[in-house]
Design an enzyme around this catalytic site. Structure first.
Site, PDB file in Angstrom:
ATOM      1  N   ALA A   1       0.832  -1.198   0.000  1.00  0.00           N
ATOM      2  CA  ALA A   1       0.000   0.000   0.000  1.00  0.00           C
ATOM      3  C   ALA A   1       0.872   1.255   0.000  1.00  0.00           C
ATOM      4  O   ALA A   1       1.915   1.302   0.649  1.00  0.00           O
ATOM      5  CB  ALA A   1      -0.917   0.006   1.209  1.00  0.00           C
ATOM      6  N   LYS A   2       0.416   2.270  -0.712  1.00  0.00           N
ATOM      7  CA  LYS A   2       1.124   3.552  -0.746  1.00  0.00           C
ATOM      8  C   LYS A   2       0.498   4.438   0.335  1.00  0.00           C
ATOM      9  O   LYS A   2      -0.245   5.379   0.067  1.00  0.00           O
ATOM     10  CB  LYS A   2       1.005   4.182  -2.136  1.00  0.00           C
ATOM     11  CG  LYS A   2       2.144   5.112  -2.502  1.00  0.00           C
ATOM     12  CD  LYS A   2       2.084   5.461  -3.975  1.00  0.00           C
ATOM     13  CE  LYS A   2       3.100   6.501  -4.357  1.00  0.00           C
ATOM     14  NZ  LYS A   2       4.499   6.031  -4.324  1.00  0.00           N
TER      15      LYS A   2
END
Length: 493
Positions: free
Chosen positions: A272-273
């Protein structure tokens, strides 16, 4: 120190806004960003503010994307793999907000003794499905839940629908589509693309004197009591064009292997960013720049090479290209994915494997990939002769309780002169933006056309007016429409 002391300098301009001073890369590019999308509406750039009690500010309960627009050789503008980027944005949303839905179905599973078979997309499948579904005009299925029989599926559906209004039921199967919920509505890939085109049109970004510029979708948990949880809390979405130039400049790239380790998938959702993910990267980047290097290289928990602070890494040895696997805790970069496909198109052997420090330093060449960094060959990599001594510098301003003697650090520096494959893939990447080129013919579906035609621009502007926050914004957009119609005398139906 390492022979490159104080060699790194970002090209930036500090600009004052009501929300504070920010960096604009590209100087006059700031004149082309008048509007942004924030809290479900198009607003003036200076009005996009966060409350001081925003949970994203306090706890990094936020997520974002880094994307880039490119100018084609014929002068028109395209976006680069935006469906895949938006798919990762939505996956990052679920990394935080999936717990809301878990909270609803865990009691059902336990009280009813239901057994579920869950199938979800891998990162590679996520990117593949995002691009294919955007072309078809459909929404990918993110999670497929087999409840065994329809009665159980209905119970699971009824639990999920409280937080996922778009959940689907077909016999014993419950499907969760690839959508996110913010600003009191749902956003799928097509929605985000449409808003992006409208934002592109109302800002006259096609007039920007640049070959490319950056785009930052951003979302955060909204203002709420500062409890350390996000269950039941609303999400706010923002879309921000940013006229950044080359992230690492245009000169030589000097890197250093630092003491900070990349967080592992066992410690964090590294796919995930998410904002909190980048605090780890920040420590590496800051310490590297203190010693005069452009970027730091982070090792994984096992001491193998992971990535740079904000980019993926490749090495070349005897014609074979290697890059660390996702299990090293690296971000599944979309430029990384593109470069792997480009290399195979160029008939190069590509291997995803763990890379030791010795393999890195003995490589023929090294290059970086990332949306901001694009494709950049590395000039030198330095390694401190004593990692602990470098870490001691970072502990000077900390309550370590130590009495430490700080001494000069010596580095071993390796220069990479064989850039043949690195330059070949870099040239192939940028050749993508030449219509009719070999790369463009093969991978042209990675590009999405922006509003370059006057009719389409005016149409997008009119759509944007419907989402404008107030009359001031509506009037300013309408004035831009009138100016464009006056210049082109375009007849718009």
């Amino acid at each position: 120190m390492g022979g490159v002391e104080n060699s790194f300098k970002m090209e930036e301009e500090m600009v004052g806004t009501p929300g504070g001073r920010i960096e604009w890369f590209g100087g006059e590019g700031k004149n082309h960003v008048r509007f942004v999308f924030w809290e479900g509406k198009f607003i003036l750039f200076d009005d996009a503010l966060l409350h001081t009690l925003n949970q994203g500010l306090h706890y990094s309960h936020a997520f974002f994307e880094g994307q880039r627009f490119y100018r084609m050789d014929d002068g028109t503008w395209v976006s680069f793999r935006f469906p895949e980027h938006f798919a990762r944005l939505i996956a990052s949303y679920w990394a935080i907000k999936g717990y809301d839905s878990l909270k609803e179905i865990v009691p059902i599973i336990n009280s009813e003794n239901i057994s579920l078979k869950v199938e979800n997309l891998s990162v590679d499948q996520l990117y593949e499905q995002a691009g294919a579904s955007y072309k078809r005009g459909t929404i990918p299925i993110f999670v497929k839940i087999d409840a065994g029989k329809r009665e159980n599926a209905e119970k699971i559906r009824d639990g999920l629908i409280k937080n996922i209004p778009d959940v689907l039921l077909e016999d014993k199967i419950v499907d969760v589509p690839l959508v996110m919920y913010a600003d009191g509505r749902s956003y799928d890939i097509q929605d985000l693309m449409d808003l992006t085109k409208e934002l592109f049109a109302i800002n006259d970004l096609d007039m920007l004197d640049a070959e490319s510029f950056y785009y930052r979708p951003f979302a955060t948990i909204s203002n709420s009591p500062l409890k350390l949880q996000t269950l039941g809390k609303e999400v706010v979405l923002g879309l921000f064009p940013l006229p950044w130039g080359p992230y690492l400049g245009k000169g030589d790239i000097h890197m250093v292997i630092g003491p900070w380790r990349r967080i592992s998938p066992e410690q964090f959702k590294t796919y995930a960013k998410m904002a909190g993910n980048y605090t780890n990267s920040l420590l590496s980047a800051n310490l590297s720049r203190v010693f005069g290097f452009a970027e730091g290289i982070m090792l994984d928990a096992d001491g193998d090479v992971a990535e740079g602070s904000a980019m993926n890494l490749f090495i070349v040895k005897d014609g074979v290209v290697c890059t660390p696997p996702l299990t090293a805790g690296i971000l599944p970069g979309i430029t990384r994915d593109s470069v792997i496909k480009l290399l195979r198109f160029l008939e190069k052997e590509v291997v995803e494997k763990n890379i030791s420090i010795d393999e890195l330093l003995s490589a023929d060449s090294v290059f970086l990939t990332g949306t901001a960094a694009e494709v950049m060959p590395v000039t030198t990599i330095s390694i401190p002769k004593n990692f602990e001594k470098m870490k001691e510098y970072d502990e000077i301003f900390s309550p370590s309780g130590k009495s430490t003697k700080i001494e000069r650090i010596e580095f071993r520096c390796v220069e990479y002169k064989d850039r043949e494959i690195a330059d070949e893939v870099k040239n192939a990447f940028f050749d993508l933006f030449n219509r009719g080129s070999k790369t463009n013919r093969e991978f042209g579906d990675w590009l999405q056309e922006m509003p370059n035609d006057e009719k389409e621009k005016i149409w997008m502007m009119r759509r944007a007016i419907e989402n404008a926050r107030d009359n001031e914004v509506k009037r300013e957009i309408q004035n831009r429409i009138n100016q464009l119609k006056g210049k082109t005398k375009a007849k718009v139906f």
